[in-house]
Design an enzyme around this catalytic site. Sequence first.
Site, PDB file in Angstrom:
ATOM      1  N   GLY A 145       0.884  -1.150   0.000  1.00  0.00           N
ATOM      2  CA  GLY A 145       0.000   0.000   0.000  1.00  0.00           C
ATOM      3  C   GLY A 145       0.920   1.196   0.000  1.00  0.00           C
ATOM      4  O   GLY A 145       1.574   1.455   1.007  1.00  0.00           O
ATOM      5  N   THR A 146       1.012   1.922  -1.072  1.00  0.00           N
ATOM      6  CA  THR A 146       2.231   2.689  -1.332  1.00  0.00           C
ATOM      7  C   THR A 146       1.932   3.979  -2.079  1.00  0.00           C
ATOM      8  O   THR A 146       0.786   4.281  -2.391  1.00  0.00           O
ATOM      9  CB  THR A 146       3.188   1.802  -2.170  1.00  0.00           C
ATOM     10  OG1 THR A 146       4.410   2.484  -2.368  1.00  0.00           O
ATOM     11  CG2 THR A 146       2.595   1.504  -3.523  1.00  0.00           C
ATOM     12  N   THR A 147       2.984   4.703  -2.374  1.00  0.00           N
ATOM     13  CA  THR A 147       2.910   5.875  -3.252  1.00  0.00           C
ATOM     14  C   THR A 147       4.027   5.769  -4.279  1.00  0.00           C
ATOM     15  O   THR A 147       5.206   5.733  -3.900  1.00  0.00           O
ATOM     16  CB  THR A 147       3.053   7.179  -2.455  1.00  0.00           C
ATOM     17  OG1 THR A 147       2.031   7.252  -1.460  1.00  0.00           O
ATOM     18  CG2 THR A 147       2.933   8.375  -3.390  1.00  0.00           C
TER      19      THR A 147
END
Length: 284
Positions: A65-67
């Site tokens: 779950g990232t950017t």
Amino acid sequence: MDHDATADINAPHSMGTTIIGVTYNGGVILGADSRTSTGQIDFKTDQTTMDHDATADINSPHSMGTTIIGVTYNGGVILGADSRTSTGLYVANRASDKITQLTDNVYICRSGSAADSQIVSDYVRYFLHQHTIQLGQPATVKVAANLVRLLSYSNKNMLQTGIIVGGWDKYEGGKIYGIPLGGTIIEQPFAIGGSGSSYLYGFFDQAWKDNMTKEEAEQLVVKAVSLAIARDGASGGVVRTVIINSEGVTRNFYPGDKLPLWHDEVEAHDSLLDILNASEPMSI
């Protein structure tokens, strides 16, 4: 959504809306849009993330779950990402590297399932190596992106990963391709992905501009990732960037305590003892 037109018309009026309040040096300003809807939309909560216990979190698949961000500038491309890899609500790796090399001139940013994104990048790297041997020259960014697209689309029912492909080649210069969940491929001047991207669309609408310099583009990427880290609980850690242009590849690293602090953020501390031994109470 099990409803008909009559049910929608007779439904209570609802204001799914945008409202804002800010202070300034002489008072306050309130703002709002004007849409009021009459209808039902089923905002179903994902029970797999809401109904859980500590054991389920630890045993959950590793997920980024990232950017992730890719932008073009007037001489190449810059890729950026945070470094948090989570297992449920447990942070499995706080300093992972989500920007993976495919060839000397092409890199990808990985989001979603860590295992899925890694196996896709491994397969594509192998195919590109064979492609380079057969042609006797480096693969283009478009070829690399289409290989990622082919694998993602062919296995769309089994893969849970979104990928940004970026690189530079002598034919088309710097290119960015977004390949979200499902295997669609979209060439864009900039691409954002991961759970933190939902906080950044409005920011990029305002901050993005064509023909940025390398310094402007890298500042934009670092600022955007740090903004997402501030708002998104699944993004965090450090910021890594990769600059790709005709001169080669440059990697940069920005530790979490060197990132700008945004509204209501608390300054990073190495230990709880730093706070307890502080001469003045820390305000939150």
